[in-house]
Design a protein around this motif. Structure first.
Motif, PDB file in Angstrom:
ATOM      1  N   PRO A   5       0.764  -1.136  -0.067  1.00 42.88           N
ATOM      2  CA  PRO A   5       0.024  -0.206  -0.084  1.00 42.88           C
ATOM      3  C   PRO A   5       0.968   1.346   0.017  1.00 42.88           C
ATOM      4  CG  PRO A   5       0.079  -1.050   2.156  1.00 42.88           C
ATOM      5  CD  PRO A   5       0.563  -2.007   1.355  1.00 42.88           C
ATOM      6  N   LYS A   6       0.212   2.480  -0.641  1.00 40.08           N
ATOM      7  CA  LYS A   6       1.167   3.805  -0.610  1.00 40.08           C
ATOM      8  C   LYS A   6       1.063   4.472   0.627  1.00 40.08           C
ATOM      9  CE  LYS A   6       0.101   3.896  -5.755  1.00 40.08           C
ATOM     10  NZ  LYS A   6      -0.588   4.816  -6.615  1.00 40.08           N
ATOM     11  N   GLY A   7       0.136   4.271   1.645  1.00 42.39           N
ATOM     12  CA  GLY A   7       0.058   5.240   2.851  1.00 42.39           C
ATOM     13  C   GLY A   7       0.713   4.786   3.900  1.00 42.39           C
ATOM     14  N   ARG A   8       0.925   5.503   5.046  1.00 41.77           N
ATOM     15  CA  ARG A   8       1.507   5.257   6.118  1.00 41.77           C
ATOM     16  C   ARG A   8       0.658   4.205   6.767  1.00 41.77           C
ATOM     17  NH1 ARG A   8       2.213  10.825   6.229  1.00 41.77           N
ATOM     18  NH2 ARG A   8       4.393  11.566   6.691  1.00 41.77           N
ATOM     19  N   LEU A   9       1.584   3.502   7.752  1.00 36.29           N
ATOM     20  CA  LEU A   9       0.989   2.262   8.601  1.00 36.29           C
ATOM     21  C   LEU A   9       0.427   2.714   9.908  1.00 36.29           C
ATOM     22  CD1 LEU A   9       3.539  -0.456   7.852  1.00 36.29           C
ATOM     23  CD2 LEU A   9       1.389  -0.447   7.030  1.00 36.29           C
ATOM     24  N   LEU A  10      -0.829   2.029  10.190  1.00 39.90           N
ATOM     25  CA  LEU A  10      -1.079   2.283  11.546  1.00 39.90           C
ATOM     26  C   LEU A  10      -1.127   0.849  12.027  1.00 39.90           C
ATOM     27  CD1 LEU A  10      -4.586   4.044  10.503  1.00 39.90           C
ATOM     28  CD2 LEU A  10      -2.669   5.277  11.712  1.00 39.90           C
ATOM     29  N   PHE A  52       8.241  -4.921  15.309  1.00 47.19           N
ATOM     30  CA  PHE A  52       9.342  -5.255  14.116  1.00 47.19           C
ATOM     31  C   PHE A  52       8.571  -5.389  12.666  1.00 47.19           C
ATOM     32  CE2 PHE A  52      10.875  -5.912  18.195  1.00 47.19           C
ATOM     33  CZ  PHE A  52      12.329  -5.045  18.284  1.00 47.19           C
ATOM     34  N   ILE A  53       8.979  -4.938  11.711  1.00 44.42           N
ATOM     35  CA  ILE A  53       8.475  -5.355  10.412  1.00 44.42           C
ATOM     36  C   ILE A  53       9.978  -5.305   9.566  1.00 44.42           C
ATOM     37  CG2 ILE A  53       7.282  -4.736   8.376  1.00 44.42           C
ATOM     38  CD1 ILE A  53       5.455  -3.091  10.099  1.00 44.42           C
ATOM     39  N   ASN A  54       9.905  -6.900   9.154  1.00 43.56           N
ATOM     40  CA  ASN A  54      11.074  -7.126   8.232  1.00 43.56           C
ATOM     41  C   ASN A  54      12.557  -6.773   9.158  1.00 43.56           C
ATOM     42  OD1 ASN A  54       9.668  -8.514   6.183  1.00 43.56           O
ATOM     43  ND2 ASN A  54       9.252  -6.635   5.173  1.00 43.56           N
ATOM     44  N   LEU A 112       6.141   5.070   6.306  1.00 41.55           N
ATOM     45  CA  LEU A 112       5.322   4.672   4.910  1.00 41.55           C
ATOM     46  C   LEU A 112       5.364   3.332   4.866  1.00 41.55           C
ATOM     47  CD1 LEU A 112       6.490   7.435   2.472  1.00 41.55           C
ATOM     48  CD2 LEU A 112       4.316   7.263   3.367  1.00 41.55           C
ATOM     49  N   ALA A 113       4.207   2.373   4.257  1.00 42.41           N
ATOM     50  CA  ALA A 113       4.282   1.150   4.178  1.00 42.41           C
ATOM     51  C   ALA A 113       5.293   0.872   3.198  1.00 42.41           C
ATOM     52  CB  ALA A 113       2.920   0.956   3.802  1.00 42.41           C
ATOM     53  N   ALA A 114       5.627   1.701   2.100  1.00 40.19           N
ATOM     54  CA  ALA A 114       6.373   1.148   1.101  1.00 40.19           C
ATOM     55  C   ALA A 114       8.006   1.210   1.715  1.00 40.19           C
ATOM     56  CB  ALA A 114       6.526   2.055  -0.108  1.00 40.19           C
ATOM     57  N   ASP A 115       8.539   1.821   2.712  1.00 42.15           N
ATOM     58  CA  ASP A 115       9.579   1.832   3.456  1.00 42.15           C
ATOM     59  C   ASP A 115       9.936   0.500   4.145  1.00 42.15           C
ATOM     60  OD1 ASP A 115       9.935   4.358   2.276  1.00 42.15           O
ATOM     61  OD2 ASP A 115       9.507   5.460   4.288  1.00 42.15           O
ATOM     62  N   PHE A 134      -2.313  -9.956  27.770  1.00 36.05           N
ATOM     63  CA  PHE A 134      -2.822 -10.204  26.423  1.00 36.05           C
ATOM     64  C   PHE A 134      -2.026  -9.312  25.616  1.00 36.05           C
ATOM     65  CE2 PHE A 134      -5.224  -7.270  29.290  1.00 36.05           C
ATOM     66  CZ  PHE A 134      -5.279  -5.944  28.515  1.00 36.05           C
ATOM     67  N   ILE A 135      -1.998  -9.877  24.283  1.00 37.40           N
ATOM     68  CA  ILE A 135      -1.336  -9.147  23.112  1.00 37.40           C
ATOM     69  C   ILE A 135      -2.130  -9.450  22.001  1.00 37.40           C
ATOM     70  CG2 ILE A 135       0.444 -10.588  23.085  1.00 37.40           C
ATOM     71  CD1 ILE A 135       0.713  -6.984  22.107  1.00 37.40           C
ATOM     72  N   ASP A 136      -2.374  -8.793  20.825  1.00 35.15           N
ATOM     73  CA  ASP A 136      -2.398  -8.987  19.597  1.00 35.15           C
ATOM     74  C   ASP A 136      -2.513  -7.619  18.862  1.00 35.15           C
ATOM     75  OD1 ASP A 136      -3.773 -10.016  17.379  1.00 35.15           O
ATOM     76  OD2 ASP A 136      -5.587  -9.442  17.789  1.00 35.15           O
ATOM     77  N   LEU A 137      -1.973  -7.582  17.641  1.00 38.73           N
ATOM     78  CA  LEU A 137      -1.979  -6.593  16.851  1.00 38.73           C
ATOM     79  C   LEU A 137      -2.192  -6.842  15.406  1.00 38.73           C
ATOM     80  CD1 LEU A 137       1.287  -6.348  15.186  1.00 38.73           C
ATOM     81  CD2 LEU A 137       1.735  -5.658  17.637  1.00 38.73           C
ATOM     82  N   GLY A 138      -2.598  -5.851  14.479  1.00 40.90           N
ATOM     83  CA  GLY A 138      -2.725  -5.846  13.176  1.00 40.90           C
ATOM     84  C   GLY A 138      -2.158  -4.521  12.446  1.00 40.90           C
ATOM     85  N   LEU A 139      -2.022  -4.508  11.045  1.00 42.02           N
ATOM     86  CA  LEU A 139      -1.755  -3.318  10.484  1.00 42.02           C
ATOM     87  C   LEU A 139      -2.865  -2.798   9.424  1.00 42.02           C
ATOM     88  CD1 LEU A 139       1.899  -4.304   9.703  1.00 42.02           C
ATOM     89  CD2 LEU A 139       1.217  -2.822  11.411  1.00 42.02           C
ATOM     90  N   LEU A 140      -2.963  -1.651   9.605  1.00 44.01           N
ATOM     91  CA  LEU A 140      -3.713  -0.977   8.309  1.00 44.01           C
ATOM     92  C   LEU A 140      -3.253   0.383   7.794  1.00 44.01           C
ATOM     93  CD1 LEU A 140      -5.559  -1.310  11.352  1.00 44.01           C
ATOM     94  CD2 LEU A 140      -7.338  -0.764   9.505  1.00 44.01           C
TER      95      LEU A 140
END
Length: 859
Positions: A174-179, A191-193, A215-218, A239-245
């Motif tokens: 995606p082109k936007g920033r990550l939430l 951590f992402i990658n 940015l998601a692209a970064d 408890f822990i859980d997370l996702g990305l938008l």
């Protein structure tokens, strides 16, 4: 000697009218440029987040990061509390504040509605590379999210730590920033990658959307991606859980930000676009010698535009404020209203608030207010117009016409909606040349009732005369506050500028440029993490000011003693009455019979409900020592012990506890509870000894020389025993715990021996410690103790104040500024961070940074 000021007039702290007049003459000698702030921090300070509107723990809006127009403005928790600003020059629109956004597509779903598969382990991975895509996780367990100990969690997690690795396959990035959409207790790192992109501390049982600012692209790539996170639990259910938008923004070009300046009460940004320079100044008149102004929930945004290319330009300014500022969670239904205040200085106002209006209906840490109303007001005048509507509709109208206008008539409440609306105002500045043209806006929040105190709802201090009933009466009260704020605008502008200059000069003299920058950075944050209310013992001038702290992102407690303790130096410096307002609820809690234990309570509830301690474990030595030391510090600041006299029986109960159990503490928590329990804590023992000495000091102030001698003698005797038990065999320092060679810790509690001039410990104890600490410095500060490499920056400031040499003080302080400037976590200043790499560990926007002012007390 501590400086004190009890007057409620502006003359007490600030310059004479003649000096103010000369200052204004100087400021008005314009060369065609907007004037910079006076008393501004040095260029070396690049704050991780900049305060914009700082009224209290609920109305607290910040610009995260470096550019005001890079992303939405946010509540200190990270939730979008959007203030959007647009500049229109000769028909072309530029964005100078905020970045209007909306939530886009899901990138990686959370387990909130549909579980996802991941690999996890609850013991250490044994490698710092566990988050890397190439890491071998073949021996890890398989499980479904959410992970936790609650019945609703899909995979059991009952230990202190959990490490999770999740593979996500993307067809395109995606082109936007990550939430991040996360629910957690107590914190997480994401951590992402292999790149660390986010972290949070505290408790969030509900799923919270926060921006990574990236940015998601970064971070992501087509195909396989590794989403990894580590969570810790310090108490309560796990408890822990997370996702990305993705977060998408409207397509509005940005003005060029050319400067950012910060002073104690003001934040100023300068932009250039279309041949025009725009200066935007946020002013928070948090002047502690005037409690009415300090408490009044209205602050200012000033806009000054001038041509910089020798041409004339048609200029319009747009400003809005989102209804999300008045709700806890997006989607809560809201209603809105508009009105006008007549009189000498007429105002037009807009307001919005939830339809439900459940006053004082929520408590907790990662929680925002959803009662009362957000107000935006501007002086009536030609070229000023207003609109309540959607963001897109308001922005589109301003782009087309250079103004906003509302088709809804009158001041009637409008229909309920669960969509976000904005309160928008536009100013037409006409044809602008090189002489600055200025307008200003008022932003306020009426919370109706501020705190529940042992079952009784209390008014904010500014509302202490409030006897109005119903919504119309409440509206009239807020109209008076807005009108008074408008009348005071120019006077407060002068007063804030003078105070900013004075504070910076005093801090510079006390500790140097780095120290002065830190004091500027801490000032508004420390005050705005409190709420000033009128106590229940009468009304009007007889009311007692109570000053309640909130433990931001540490557990949400209200009136926490071990938060008051590090925060106290700021208030001892500028108005000890506010420190009394912090201590009084704890004294009252014990004296009322509600708290029956022989030591001080930890807190009086969970913000904003102060009905009694809610923290799960006591800190007996910690809180007794804190209360005794701070009461002595008040006596030192005021020159008398009258306040201690009012509470002498309970102070006696607490010092008796320290005599019995304080010197060699049992296995218990202290203010550094995130580091875990510890027995025979040498620094905690120092606190107990100083608490006993403080009681003797107070007795002397009350004329009881026999008790003074008894307790000061006892404290000095215990200090000699302490030296024997805590001395490391190397002879270079004193240990973390008694009889534990090879360990060490910051002995920041020793600072009160120096400040109160009690001479309990030999001076060489502190100086030997300082010399040892200088050998333990890391790039971003002195570790808290030998167990870990993280630290608390407030305690570093106290430890540095032990130094007799200015050079040693500055050496210990400088890494704190480096942390604030370079930390990758661009959020309101957090006080718990990693000294090796500058990452945030936990907490943010807390009042404890008021502890930075301790060096100013020394002078």
């Amino acid at each position: 000697m501590f400086y004190r000021c009890n007057s409620l007039s502006l003359k007490c702290m600030f310059a004479t009218p003649l000096v103010l007049a000369l200052l204004l003459v100087f400021m008005n000698l314009s060369d065609g440029r907007s004037q910079s702030l006076i008393g501004v921090a040095s260029a070396a300070l690049n704050p991780p987040a900049t305060p914009l509107i700082t009224i209290d723990p609920y109305t607290s809006i910040w610009s995260f990061g470096d550019q005001l127009n890079d992303q939405p403005t946010r509540h200190w928790t990270g939730r979008s509390h959007a203030l959007n600003g647009l500049l229109r020059v000769d028909g072309t629109v530029f964005r100078f504040m905020g970045n209007p956004t909306f939530v886009g597509d899901t990138v990686a779903r959370s387990g909130q509605r549909m579980p996802y598969e991941a690999k996890f382990r609850t013991d250490s991975p044994g490698s710092d590379a566990w988050m890397q895509p190439t890491f071998d996780d073949s021996q890890w367990q398989h499980g479904q999210a959410p992970f936790g100990s609650r019945p609703t969690d899909k995979t059991a997690w009952t230990t202190n730590d959990i490490w999770v690795r999740r593979e996500v396959i993307l067809d395109q990035v995606p082109k936007g920033r990550l939430l991040v959409n996360a629910s957690y207790n107590d914190n997480y790192e994401l951590f992402i990658n292999g790149q660390r992109v986010a972290g949070a501390g505290g408790v969030s049982p509900n799923y919270e959307l926060t921006s990574t600012g990236r940015l998601a692209a970064d971070l992501l790539r087509p195909g396989r991606n590794m989403i990894a996170y580590h969570s810790q639990n310090f108490g309560g259910p796990q408890f822990i859980d997370l996702g990305l938008l993705q977060e998408r923004s409207m397509d509005l070009r940005a003005a060029t930000q050319t400067s950012k300046q910060l002073s104690a009460t003001q934040s100023q940004y300068t932009f250039e676009a279309g041949g025009v320079r725009l200066t935007v100044t946020f002013m928070a008149p948090l002047l502690m010698d005037n409690l009415d102004v300090l408490s009044r929930p209205v602050q200012y945004v000033t806009y000054s535009a001038q041509a910089i290319d020798g041409q004339l330009h048609q200029v319009e300014i747009y400003q809005d404020a989102s209804s999300d500022i008045a709700v806890d969670n997006p989607g809560q239904p809201v209603t809105w209203r508009r009105g006008r205040v007549a009189g000498k200085q007429p105002l037009h106002w807009l307001r919005v608030g939830t339809a439900e209006q459940k006053v004082l209906g929520k408590k907790g840490d990662n929680v925002r207010i959803d009662w009362g109303h957000l107000y935006i007001a501007a002086p009536d005048g030609p070229g000023t117009s207003h609109r309540i509507g959607t963001l897109a509709g308001s922005v589109n109208q301003f782009e087309r016409e250079g103004l906003v206008s509302d088709i809804r008539a009158g001041g009637r409440p409008n229909m309920i909606t669960d969509s976000t609306v904005v309160l928008a105002t536009s100013f037409s500045l006409g044809r602008v040349a090189d002489k600055p043209v200025e307008r200003h806006l008022l932003i306020g929040y009426d919370d109706l009732k501020a705190i529940e105190y042992f079952g009784q709802p209390l008014n904010a201090w500014w509302r202490r005369y409030d006897k109005q009933i119903g919504s119309i009466g409440s509206e009239l009260i807020m109209e008076k506050a807005l009108s008074a704020a408008e009348s005071d605008y120019f006077t407060l502008k002068q007063a804030c500028t003078t105070f900013d200059k004075t504070l910076y000069a005093d801090a510079l003299k006390a500790g140097g440029t780095t120290y002065a920058d830190l004091c500027v950075l801490a000032y508004r944050q420390a005050i705005a993490a409190h709420k000033l209310v009128a106590g229940p013992d009468g009304t009007g001038l007889a009311s007692q000011p109570l000053f309640f702290s909130k433990e931001n992102f540490s557990n949400g407690s209200i009136g926490t003693v071990d938060v008051t303790y590090p925060s106290a130096p700021l208030f001892l410096k500028y108005n000890p009455t506010l420190l009394k307002g912090m201590l009084e609820p704890i004294f009252h809690y014990s004296e009322s019979g509600r708290w029956t234990k022989p030591f001080a309570a930890h807190d009086v509830g969970t913000y904003p409900i102060a009905n009694g301690q809610t923290y799960g474990e006591d800190m007996p030595v910690e809180e007794c020592g804190n209360m005794l030391i701070l009461t002595a510090a008040l006596a030192h600041a005021e020159g008398n012990a009258n306040y201690a006299r009012q509470h002498w029986p309970v102070l006696t109960t607490w010092v008796d506890y320290l005599k019995k159990d304080g010197f060699d503490p049992a296995n218990q928590l202290c203010t550094d509870d995130f580091a875990g329990h510890i027995a025979r804590n040498a620094n905690l023992s120092v606190k107990a000894i100083m608490g006993i000495a403080s009681y003797g000091y107070l007795a002397g102030k009350l004329g009881d020389s026999h008790t003074e001698t008894e307790y000061l003698t006892l404290a000095r005797s215990l200090a000699k025993q302490w030296i024997t038990l805590a001395k490391d065999p190397t002879g270079t320092h004193y240990t973390l715990t008694f009889d534990n060679p090879g360990t060490w810790s910051q002995k920041y509690n020793l600072v009160w021996d120096k400040l109160l001039n009690l001479n309990i410990f030999p001076q060489e104890v502190a100086q030997q410690e300082v010399a040892f600490y200088l050998t333990k410095q890391q790039p971003f500060g002195l570790p808290l103790d030998s167990r870990r490499t993280y630290t608390k920056s407030d305690w570093i400031a106290w430890t540095a104040t032990l130094a007799d040499k200015q050079a040693d003080f500055e050496t210990l302080i400088q890494p704190i500024l480096r942390f604030a400037t370079e930390t990758p976590d661009r959020v309101p200043l957090n006080d718990w961070h990693e000294t090796t790499n500058g990452h945030k560990v936990g907490f943010q926007a807390r009042s404890v940074v008021g502890g930075y002012f301790i060096k100013m007390l020394e002078k």
